[in-house]
Design a protein around this motif. Sequence first.
Motif, short mmCIF file in Angstrom:
data_model
loop_
_atom_site.label_atom_id
_atom_site.label_comp_id
_atom_site.label_asym_id
_atom_site.label_seq_id
_atom_site.Cartn_x
_atom_site.Cartn_y
_atom_site.Cartn_z
N TYR A 273 0.88 -1.18 0.00
CA TYR A 273 0.00 0.00 0.00
C TYR A 273 0.91 1.22 0.00
O TYR A 273 1.63 1.48 0.97
CB TYR A 273 -0.86 0.05 1.28
N PHE A 274 0.88 1.95 -1.09
CA PHE A 274 1.81 3.08 -1.21
C PHE A 274 1.28 3.97 -2.32
O PHE A 274 0.76 3.47 -3.33
CB PHE A 274 3.20 2.51 -1.56
N ASP B 254 -2.15 5.95 0.11
CA ASP B 254 -1.29 6.25 1.25
C ASP B 254 -2.08 5.87 2.50
O ASP B 254 -3.02 6.58 2.88
CB ASP B 254 -0.93 7.74 1.26
N PRO B 255 -1.72 4.75 3.13
CA PRO B 255 -2.53 4.30 4.27
C PRO B 255 -2.56 5.28 5.44
O PRO B 255 -3.43 5.19 6.30
CB PRO B 255 -1.88 2.96 4.66
N LYS B 256 -1.60 6.23 5.43
CA LYS B 256 -1.60 7.22 6.52
C LYS B 256 -2.68 8.29 6.30
O LYS B 256 -3.01 9.03 7.20
CB LYS B 256 -0.23 7.91 6.60
N LYS B 257 -3.20 8.34 5.06
CA LYS B 257 -4.16 9.41 4.75
C LYS B 257 -5.60 8.95 4.78
O LYS B 257 -6.50 9.71 4.46
CB LYS B 257 -3.84 10.01 3.37
N ILE B 258 -5.86 7.67 5.10
CA ILE B 258 -7.25 7.21 5.21
C ILE B 258 -7.45 6.56 6.59
O ILE B 258 -6.47 6.21 7.25
CB ILE B 258 -7.67 6.26 4.05
N MET C 149 5.42 -3.30 2.11
CA MET C 149 5.41 -1.90 2.58
C MET C 149 3.98 -1.40 2.72
O MET C 149 3.17 -1.53 1.81
CB MET C 149 6.14 -1.01 1.58
N GLY C 150 3.67 -0.84 3.88
CA GLY C 150 2.37 -0.21 4.09
C GLY C 150 1.27 -1.18 4.52
O GLY C 150 0.15 -0.75 4.79
#
Length: 408
Positions: free
Chosen positions: A71-72, A108-112, A143-144
Amino acid sequence: MSIFQNAIKQLEEMKAIINISPEIYKLLEVPQRILQVNIPIKMDSGELRIFEGYRVQYNNWQGPYKGGIRYFEGVNLDEVKALAFWMTIKCAVLGIPMGGGKGGVIVDPKKISKNEIENLSRGYIKTLFSDFGPQKDVPGPDMGTTPEIMAWMADEYGKLNGASAPAAVTGKPVEVGGSLGRGNSTAKGGFMVLENLLSKMDINNPCVVIQGFGNAGMNMAKLCAEKGYKVLAISDSKGGAFNSDGLNVNELIDFKKLNGTIYGAPRTELLNNQEILELACDVLVPSALENQITEENVERIKAKIILELANGPITPEADKVLENKGIVVVPDVLANAGGVAVSYFEWDQNLKGERWSDEEVSNKLRDLMMPNFFKMLELSRDSHISLRKSAFAIALKRLEEAYNSRNI
Ligand code: NAD
């Protein structure tokens, strides 16, 4: 040059080195199947968003396709094809009964939100359900993606399958059929070969630089610190942390938990991602992205050993320069193979309904990594070729044998 072109260049360079049938080369230059999917997700706001995802089933001569899901934001088909190719070589270097595959989603898993990540992960499995399966294609983390995400994916697979099938997904938490020792297996496998190499090269009390502070990099940093190696610098996507006396790795882990980065941690000097690669050190461990050491910066690399925990961190052109400079590169297809090794153990335990102890997993990892590492060293020494070429030669021979045995 694209990442996949770089990967295929590594294969092409083998034509002058190892005599295998031209048919094998031709077949390995392309993936067997490429699946591109659009996954619709209802976001928390009620908005419908569509995420693009991929699964590349590169080669299954040795067994079901195996490979993580990334996930990237920067995921693209070219990268997933390259990673799936390297998985094919990696499984063959280890001689395990699995083929090569890889997946990815542009996100971007940090943004959801967590809920949205869960829906996306279940959506990925729903969309590709008929292409996955314990004897078909077995995804895992990259990654992610995390053990929690693998648990959601395995659960979704079981629901659609009408029966639980833990061997369909690896990298799960231990409570839902994950293997003990999977969490740090990539770093552990790399560390085993590094220790051996350092002793062969008479390097005591090495100083180490690590690019990337996720699953691969953080666990590597921990293992190095536990062994008393000096961890001189570490970076993550925001930047690098340096201390000439050595970093306190546990302090950095705590800082990262609170702040989401190690950049700006106390008792560290700030460096950028390029500077960290160019530090004088015994061991450089790229543990983040592809194409980090290129023609542009290779002349400034001062490490004695490069241990590729990341996939494809060195371009073929830079690889040649490193070889000429006498820098020892432990190639990704062996250096980071500990991850797929324990994923294979997880799959095996799930199929047999067994649960192996930490010690058993660790011993089996050593039994798989070390003989293949020694084989790679021996061939490299006897044939005067790089470790990468030697690893590829071992893998290609095994792939040819599998192809011929099946009479495909
Ligand atoms: P991860 O998502 O857990 O961590 C990635 C790390 O890289 C993060 O700390 C991130 O901040 C950092 N990063 C991103 N961009 C960066 C940049 N430009 N400079 C420096 N750091 C940067 O991922 P991971 O699982 O540790 O994977 C890292 C690499 O290791 C990938 O190439 C992956 O394919 C490879 N790998 C991982 C495994 C595994 O089991 N996790 C197995 C084999 C290979």
